[in-house]
Scaffold this motif. Structure first.
Motif, PDB file in Angstrom:
ATOM      1  N   ALA A 189     -17.695  -1.634 -32.458  1.00 55.97           N
ATOM      2  CA  ALA A 189     -18.007  -3.027 -32.779  1.00 55.97           C
ATOM      3  C   ALA A 189     -18.999  -3.155 -33.931  1.00 55.97           C
ATOM      4  O   ALA A 189     -19.088  -4.211 -34.556  1.00 55.97           O
ATOM      5  CB  ALA A 189     -18.554  -3.741 -31.542  1.00 55.97           C
ATOM      6  N   GLU A 190     -19.734  -2.085 -34.222  1.00 59.41           N
ATOM      7  CA  GLU A 190     -20.701  -2.111 -35.322  1.00 59.41           C
ATOM      8  C   GLU A 190     -20.034  -1.556 -36.585  1.00 59.41           C
ATOM      9  O   GLU A 190     -19.708  -0.375 -36.641  1.00 59.41           O
ATOM     10  CB  GLU A 190     -21.923  -1.256 -34.978  1.00 59.41           C
ATOM     11  N   LEU A 191     -19.819  -2.422 -37.572  1.00 56.66           N
ATOM     12  CA  LEU A 191     -19.189  -1.989 -38.815  1.00 56.66           C
ATOM     13  C   LEU A 191     -20.108  -2.367 -39.972  1.00 56.66           C
ATOM     14  O   LEU A 191     -20.209  -3.530 -40.349  1.00 56.66           O
ATOM     15  CB  LEU A 191     -17.823  -2.652 -38.985  1.00 56.66           C
ATOM     16  N   ASN A 192     -20.790  -1.362 -40.506  1.00 61.75           N
ATOM     17  CA  ASN A 192     -21.767  -1.596 -41.571  1.00 61.75           C
ATOM     18  C   ASN A 192     -21.748  -0.402 -42.516  1.00 61.75           C
ATOM     19  O   ASN A 192     -22.699   0.361 -42.620  1.00 61.75           O
ATOM     20  CB  ASN A 192     -23.172  -1.789 -40.974  1.00 61.75           C
ATOM     21  N   TYR A 193     -20.613  -0.238 -43.205  1.00 61.66           N
ATOM     22  CA  TYR A 193     -20.446   0.967 -44.013  1.00 61.66           C
ATOM     23  C   TYR A 193     -20.882   0.758 -45.459  1.00 61.66           C
ATOM     24  O   TYR A 193     -21.084  -0.376 -45.905  1.00 61.66           O
ATOM     25  CB  TYR A 193     -18.995   1.451 -43.928  1.00 61.66           C
ATOM     26  N   ASP A 194     -21.010   1.854 -46.179  1.00 64.80           N
ATOM     27  CA  ASP A 194     -21.372   1.845 -47.594  1.00 64.80           C
ATOM     28  C   ASP A 194     -20.098   1.607 -48.397  1.00 64.80           C
ATOM     29  O   ASP A 194     -19.305   2.525 -48.620  1.00 64.80           O
ATOM     30  CB  ASP A 194     -22.010   3.192 -47.952  1.00 64.80           C
ATOM     31  N   PHE A 195     -19.888   0.367 -48.831  1.00 64.87           N
ATOM     32  CA  PHE A 195     -18.619  -0.019 -49.469  1.00 64.87           C
ATOM     33  C   PHE A 195     -18.319   0.834 -50.700  1.00 64.87           C
ATOM     34  O   PHE A 195     -17.231   1.418 -50.805  1.00 64.87           O
ATOM     35  CB  PHE A 195     -18.639  -1.514 -49.817  1.00 64.87           C
TER      36      PHE A 195
ATOM     37  N   ASP B 195     -15.014   5.057 -53.113  1.00 68.36           N
ATOM     38  CA  ASP B 195     -14.871   6.215 -54.001  1.00 68.36           C
ATOM     39  C   ASP B 195     -14.250   7.401 -53.272  1.00 68.36           C
ATOM     40  O   ASP B 195     -13.378   8.096 -53.808  1.00 68.36           O
ATOM     41  CB  ASP B 195     -16.230   6.612 -54.578  1.00 68.36           C
ATOM     42  N   LEU B 196     -14.704   7.651 -52.041  1.00 70.07           N
ATOM     43  CA  LEU B 196     -14.178   8.775 -51.272  1.00 70.07           C
ATOM     44  C   LEU B 196     -12.694   8.570 -50.962  1.00 70.07           C
ATOM     45  O   LEU B 196     -11.895   9.508 -51.073  1.00 70.07           O
ATOM     46  CB  LEU B 196     -14.971   8.939 -49.971  1.00 70.07           C
ATOM     47  N   MET B 197     -12.313   7.351 -50.601  1.00 72.24           N
ATOM     48  CA  MET B 197     -10.922   7.076 -50.266  1.00 72.24           C
ATOM     49  C   MET B 197     -10.021   7.210 -51.489  1.00 72.24           C
ATOM     50  O   MET B 197      -8.902   7.731 -51.393  1.00 72.24           O
ATOM     51  CB  MET B 197     -10.807   5.689 -49.637  1.00 72.24           C
ATOM     52  N   ALA B 198     -10.514   6.772 -52.647  1.00 71.25           N
ATOM     53  CA  ALA B 198      -9.741   6.937 -53.879  1.00 71.25           C
ATOM     54  C   ALA B 198      -9.561   8.418 -54.206  1.00 71.25           C
ATOM     55  O   ALA B 198      -8.476   8.864 -54.603  1.00 71.25           O
ATOM     56  CB  ALA B 198     -10.432   6.209 -55.026  1.00 71.25           C
ATOM     57  N   GLU B 199     -10.612   9.179 -53.994  1.00 71.88           N
ATOM     58  CA  GLU B 199     -10.578  10.620 -54.264  1.00 71.88           C
ATOM     59  C   GLU B 199      -9.597  11.342 -53.348  1.00 71.88           C
ATOM     60  O   GLU B 199      -8.878  12.253 -53.766  1.00 71.88           O
ATOM     61  CB  GLU B 199     -11.986  11.168 -54.073  1.00 71.88           C
TER      62      GLU B 199
ATOM     63  N   VAL C 200     -13.013  -5.732 -47.049  1.00 71.14           N
ATOM     64  CA  VAL C 200     -13.969  -5.020 -46.197  1.00 71.14           C
ATOM     65  C   VAL C 200     -13.278  -4.470 -44.953  1.00 71.14           C
ATOM     66  O   VAL C 200     -13.499  -3.323 -44.563  1.00 71.14           O
ATOM     67  CB  VAL C 200     -15.140  -5.948 -45.795  1.00 71.14           C
ATOM     68  N   GLU C 201     -12.400  -5.290 -44.353  1.00 65.83           N
ATOM     69  CA  GLU C 201     -11.727  -4.861 -43.132  1.00 65.83           C
ATOM     70  C   GLU C 201     -10.360  -5.512 -43.039  1.00 65.83           C
ATOM     71  O   GLU C 201     -10.209  -6.707 -43.248  1.00 65.83           O
ATOM     72  CB  GLU C 201     -12.569  -5.222 -41.903  1.00 65.83           C
ATOM     73  N   ASP C 202      -9.359  -4.713 -42.704  1.00 65.38           N
ATOM     74  CA  ASP C 202      -8.001  -5.188 -42.491  1.00 65.38           C
ATOM     75  C   ASP C 202      -7.878  -5.629 -41.030  1.00 65.38           C
ATOM     76  O   ASP C 202      -8.213  -4.860 -40.131  1.00 65.38           O
ATOM     77  CB  ASP C 202      -7.032  -4.043 -42.797  1.00 65.38           C
TER      78      ASP C 202
END
Length: 279
Positions: A171-177, A182-186, A215-217
């Protein structure tokens, strides 16, 4: 072009995951489809291109980029197609491969779509990438469910599966956008499949989607299919299996995804859901 707006994996237009749908995108360029998806500004829009053989080509665009496959936009487009042309089978040629869909209409007019994904598979994630992923999510290794390993899963698009040990952690979603983007693109990941498994047949899910500018799907059919393949390949579910995935509750857009997992290890995963027009 006529852009329809549908909410997938729900019977409530205010729930589920909204998608743009163009039933006939013949003649549109890539840049025109991308611009239309940006104007609609949903996580994805689907553009159908009728073929002479009766099948359909389909392209999926987020507000920022094309994606190879999108489950909720497939359900939305299939239901919209059924509403316009009648329910029945569809053969969709996606960038990820052939996706077969069946649609049915109930006596009260609700249309349901079931898609069969391409053959799923999983890949190990290196310790270095796993550490970077947890850091970008701002998760600690102690937050994880030790029964469900962090691994990349595919059923048309790649999604790392990251399982929380508790529903409260999910329930806690507070990620470094920027870092996660960048990591997902990589790594070539489409969304992150964050889950908490309540039981063998009930899963709660959230899907960060920074590469799409989201931010979230709210409800992610492609990630649900990838999860089904992950559970089957790792022997974490009794086969054949049926899962219910609840997603979007933490966003105020609740949706329900039904996942069918056949015993055959090469068979596609079945994803079922409703979709309704958004006025």
């Amino acid at each position: 072009m006529q852009i329809l707006r549908y909410a997938a994996f729900t019977t409530d237009p205010a729930g589920g995951n909204p998608a743009g749908v163009v039933l006939d995108a013949t003649g549109l360029t890539d840049s025109e489809m991308q611009a239309a998806a940006a104007r609609v500004n949903y996580s994805e829009s689907a553009f159908l291109l009728p073929r002479p053989d009766g099948d359909l080509d389909v392209r999926y665009f987020s507000p920022l980029a094309e994606v190879p496959f999108c489950g909720h936009a497939t359900v939305a487009a299939s239901v919209a197609h059924a509403a316009a042309n009648g329910a029945g089978p569809l053969r969709l040629h996606t960038r990820a491969g052939l996706v077969e869909v069946s649609t049915t209409e109930s006596e009260v007019g609700e249309i349901t779509a079931t898609l069969v994904s391409v053959t799923p598979r999983t890949e190990e994630i290196s310790a270095e990438v796993r550490t970077a992923l947890l850091s970008a999510l701002r998760w600690d290794p102690a937050d994880l469910d030790v029964v469900l390993p962090v691994r990349a899963a595919y059923a048309g698009a790649w999604h790392p599966v990251v399982a929380a040990g508790t529903r409260a952690r999910l329930a806690e979603l507070n990620y470094d956008f920027p870092a996660l983007s960048d990591l997902m693109a990589e790594q070539g990941w489409t969304t992150i499949q964050l889950i908490h498994r309540e039981s063998e047949s009930v899963v709660h899910s959230r899907n960060p989607f920074p590469p799409g500018g989201v931010v979230e799907d709210p409800a992610t059919g492609a990630a649900a299919a990838a999860l089904g393949g992950y559970l089957r390949e790792l022997g974490l579910v009794t086969l054949p299996a049926a899962l219910t995935i609840y997603q979007g509750d933490d966003l105020g857009r609740p949706g329900v995804i039904t996942v069918g997992i056949p015993t055959d290890p090469t068979a596609g995963i079945h994803i079922t859901g409703h979709a309704v027009p958004i006025d």
